[in-house]
Design a protein around this motif. Sequence first.
Motif, PDB file in Angstrom:
ATOM      1  N   TYR A 123       0.692  -1.307   0.153  1.00 29.10           N
ATOM      2  CA  TYR A 123       0.020  -0.108   0.003  1.00 29.10           C
ATOM      3  C   TYR A 123       0.691   1.310  -0.178  1.00 29.10           C
ATOM      4  O   TYR A 123       0.351   2.211  -0.585  1.00 29.10           O
ATOM      5  CB  TYR A 123      -0.935   0.008   1.216  1.00 29.10           C
ATOM      6  N   ASN A 124       1.804   1.174   0.729  1.00 32.47           N
ATOM      7  CA  ASN A 124       2.862   2.523   0.845  1.00 32.47           C
ATOM      8  C   ASN A 124       4.082   2.290   0.886  1.00 32.47           C
ATOM      9  O   ASN A 124       4.740   2.141   2.329  1.00 32.47           O
ATOM     10  CB  ASN A 124       2.070   3.336   2.260  1.00 32.47           C
ATOM     11  N   SER A 125       4.779   2.363  -0.057  1.00 34.61           N
ATOM     12  CA  SER A 125       6.019   2.043  -0.518  1.00 34.61           C
ATOM     13  C   SER A 125       7.065   2.972   0.472  1.00 34.61           C
ATOM     14  O   SER A 125       8.165   2.321   0.776  1.00 34.61           O
ATOM     15  CB  SER A 125       6.645   1.717  -1.737  1.00 34.61           C
ATOM     16  N   VAL A 126       6.593   4.169   0.738  1.00 33.76           N
ATOM     17  CA  VAL A 126       7.567   5.016   1.378  1.00 33.76           C
ATOM     18  C   VAL A 126       7.552   5.227   2.762  1.00 33.76           C
ATOM     19  O   VAL A 126       8.208   5.687   3.526  1.00 33.76           O
ATOM     20  CB  VAL A 126       7.628   6.581   1.000  1.00 33.76           C
ATOM     21  N   LEU A 127       6.612   4.396   3.457  1.00 33.99           N
ATOM     22  CA  LEU A 127       6.250   4.196   4.850  1.00 33.99           C
ATOM     23  C   LEU A 127       7.580   3.653   5.490  1.00 33.99           C
ATOM     24  O   LEU A 127       8.298   3.036   5.129  1.00 33.99           O
ATOM     25  CB  LEU A 127       5.229   3.366   5.270  1.00 33.99           C
ATOM     26  N   LEU A 128       7.986   4.541   6.598  1.00 28.27           N
ATOM     27  CA  LEU A 128       9.201   4.417   7.308  1.00 28.27           C
ATOM     28  C   LEU A 128       8.853   4.412   8.638  1.00 28.27           C
ATOM     29  O   LEU A 128       8.418   5.220   9.292  1.00 28.27           O
ATOM     30  CB  LEU A 128      10.182   5.660   7.107  1.00 28.27           C
ATOM     31  N   VAL A 129       9.401   3.444   9.328  1.00 29.52           N
ATOM     32  CA  VAL A 129       9.646   3.412  11.014  1.00 29.52           C
ATOM     33  C   VAL A 129      10.752   4.256  11.256  1.00 29.52           C
ATOM     34  O   VAL A 129      11.838   3.958  11.270  1.00 29.52           O
ATOM     35  CB  VAL A 129       9.783   2.007  11.434  1.00 29.52           C
ATOM     36  N   SER A 130      10.466   5.451  11.719  1.00 27.91           N
ATOM     37  CA  SER A 130      11.382   6.462  11.955  1.00 27.91           C
ATOM     38  C   SER A 130      11.557   6.520  13.366  1.00 27.91           C
ATOM     39  O   SER A 130      12.840   6.843  13.694  1.00 27.91           O
ATOM     40  CB  SER A 130      10.751   7.914  11.306  1.00 27.91           C
ATOM     41  N   THR A 131      10.939   6.193  14.397  1.00 26.86           N
ATOM     42  CA  THR A 131      11.169   6.323  15.763  1.00 26.86           C
ATOM     43  C   THR A 131      10.485   5.336  16.649  1.00 26.86           C
ATOM     44  O   THR A 131       9.433   4.871  16.402  1.00 26.86           O
ATOM     45  CB  THR A 131      10.357   7.578  16.196  1.00 26.86           C
ATOM     46  N   MET A 132      11.319   5.032  17.650  1.00 23.33           N
ATOM     47  CA  MET A 132      10.742   4.243  18.692  1.00 23.33           C
ATOM     48  C   MET A 132      11.132   4.884  20.010  1.00 23.33           C
ATOM     49  O   MET A 132      11.920   5.365  20.246  1.00 23.33           O
ATOM     50  CB  MET A 132      11.348   2.966  18.690  1.00 23.33           C
ATOM     51  N   LEU A 133      10.379   4.781  20.806  1.00 25.42           N
ATOM     52  CA  LEU A 133      10.321   5.484  22.188  1.00 25.42           C
ATOM     53  C   LEU A 133       9.873   4.382  23.397  1.00 25.42           C
ATOM     54  O   LEU A 133       8.874   3.803  23.193  1.00 25.42           O
ATOM     55  CB  LEU A 133       9.140   6.631  22.188  1.00 25.42           C
ATOM     56  N   ARG A 143      15.992  15.446  14.963  1.00 27.84           N
ATOM     57  CA  ARG A 143      16.185  14.317  13.938  1.00 27.84           C
ATOM     58  C   ARG A 143      15.510  14.479  12.586  1.00 27.84           C
ATOM     59  O   ARG A 143      15.526  13.844  11.650  1.00 27.84           O
ATOM     60  CB  ARG A 143      15.755  13.153  14.474  1.00 27.84           C
ATOM     61  N   SER A 144      14.762  15.549  12.329  1.00 21.66           N
ATOM     62  CA  SER A 144      13.921  15.675  11.351  1.00 21.66           C
ATOM     63  C   SER A 144      14.534  15.879   9.984  1.00 21.66           C
ATOM     64  O   SER A 144      14.193  15.178   8.842  1.00 21.66           O
ATOM     65  CB  SER A 144      13.164  17.143  11.581  1.00 21.66           C
ATOM     66  N   PRO A 145      15.669  16.579   9.980  1.00 23.16           N
ATOM     67  CA  PRO A 145      16.280  16.627   8.491  1.00 23.16           C
ATOM     68  C   PRO A 145      16.981  15.314   8.011  1.00 23.16           C
ATOM     69  O   PRO A 145      16.714  14.899   7.018  1.00 23.16           O
ATOM     70  CB  PRO A 145      17.581  17.381   8.920  1.00 23.16           C
ATOM     71  N   ALA A 146      17.263  14.317   9.097  1.00 21.46           N
ATOM     72  CA  ALA A 146      17.857  13.104   8.714  1.00 21.46           C
ATOM     73  C   ALA A 146      16.567  12.115   8.407  1.00 21.46           C
ATOM     74  O   ALA A 146      16.380  11.594   7.368  1.00 21.46           O
ATOM     75  CB  ALA A 146      18.513  12.375   9.938  1.00 21.46           C
ATOM     76  N   GLU A 203      12.935  11.036   1.388  1.00 19.00           N
ATOM     77  CA  GLU A 203      13.209  11.556   0.094  1.00 19.00           C
ATOM     78  C   GLU A 203      13.868  10.442  -0.588  1.00 19.00           C
ATOM     79  O   GLU A 203      13.798  10.196  -1.970  1.00 19.00           O
ATOM     80  CB  GLU A 203      14.106  12.878   0.031  1.00 19.00           C
ATOM     81  N   ALA A 204      14.831   9.792  -0.044  1.00 21.93           N
ATOM     82  CA  ALA A 204      15.855   8.660  -0.877  1.00 21.93           C
ATOM     83  C   ALA A 204      14.765   7.678  -1.005  1.00 21.93           C
ATOM     84  O   ALA A 204      14.908   6.861  -2.126  1.00 21.93           O
ATOM     85  CB  ALA A 204      16.683   8.414   0.155  1.00 21.93           C
ATOM     86  N   LYS A 205      13.785   7.262  -0.230  1.00 26.86           N
ATOM     87  CA  LYS A 205      12.709   6.147  -0.498  1.00 26.86           C
ATOM     88  C   LYS A 205      12.037   6.574  -1.825  1.00 26.86           C
ATOM     89  O   LYS A 205      11.683   5.644  -2.414  1.00 26.86           O
ATOM     90  CB  LYS A 205      11.873   6.081   0.711  1.00 26.86           C
TER      91      LYS A 205
END
Length: 314
Positions: free
Chosen positions: A219-229, A299-302, A308-310
């Motif tokens: 469904y969503n190829s650019v989805l990224l697990v960006s953060t764990m807390l 961490r937003s820029p990273a 963007e790369a995805k």
Amino acid sequence: MDSASDIIRRIFGDQIDTLGGEIAEATTRYDALHMVEFPKPEQTRRIAVANQKGGVGKTTTTVNLAAALAQSGARVLVLDMDPQGNASTALGAKHISGEPSIYDVIEGRLTIADAIQQCPSFDTLDVVPASIDLSGAELEIADLGNRTELLKQALDTYLASSEQHYDYVFVDCPPSLGLLVINAMCAVTEVLIPIQAEYYALEGLGQLINTIGLVQEHYNSVLLVSTMLVTMFDRRTILSRQVYDEVKSHYPNIVLDTTIPRSVKISEAPSFQQSVIAYDARGMGAIAYGEAALEMARRSPAVLATLEAKRGEH
């Protein structure tokens, strides 16, 4: 001139487990947090907060990260996709059955603009509430051809037409892996996973990562697990530290350094229809969520560069 924390440390000593030590630490961390500027992301970050395991601090994390970022000056939108409506309660939004809500948005009766409310505690925090009506939505949309895209279409339309620019959009997901969660994951580009500092939390993590992988594939190829807390962290126990170290060793780049402590005030705040950021601003719970929000902001820029790369790959 001595600071308040210096004076408290002189009176109570340096033992951090004493009441005086805790007060001193809280004062120092509060002062440090409110002296820094939170950087804003260059474009809107769309984040689903998800974990199919209940009781891990998912809604609490959504509400308090959103509140901490709004307090820092960011413009934040929270979409409550949990039929329990706990995020709506904590943000002071009306969400009785029949009120305009996210249920009407997904079913196409209303737009997000029609259902949006402002959080009473923060001028820059908006919320689209959920009511118990949402519990029937999965069955009602199951036969639609675009059933996984309903929230995405509504959010895309709103963000494109709104005069307001949002720095962050948070979607609070129900503790399940059904159509509401898939809708949430299709509408965002990032997933934030709160993990309780207990052994059983690790068992469900693999299943959640696998589900996110299926959403990415279909469904969503650019989805990224960006953060764990890591939440409900008790620094007095070895187990909490072991859970944190274990998760950090597997996901070193996405686990926040900040951990969220167990706190009575965090649990109390929703009963006053407030986030802990508004309810107990100088408490350790609010400070920890503030520090986590700052870490996310930095961490937003990273994160945006990775997204963007995805996109470039697809």
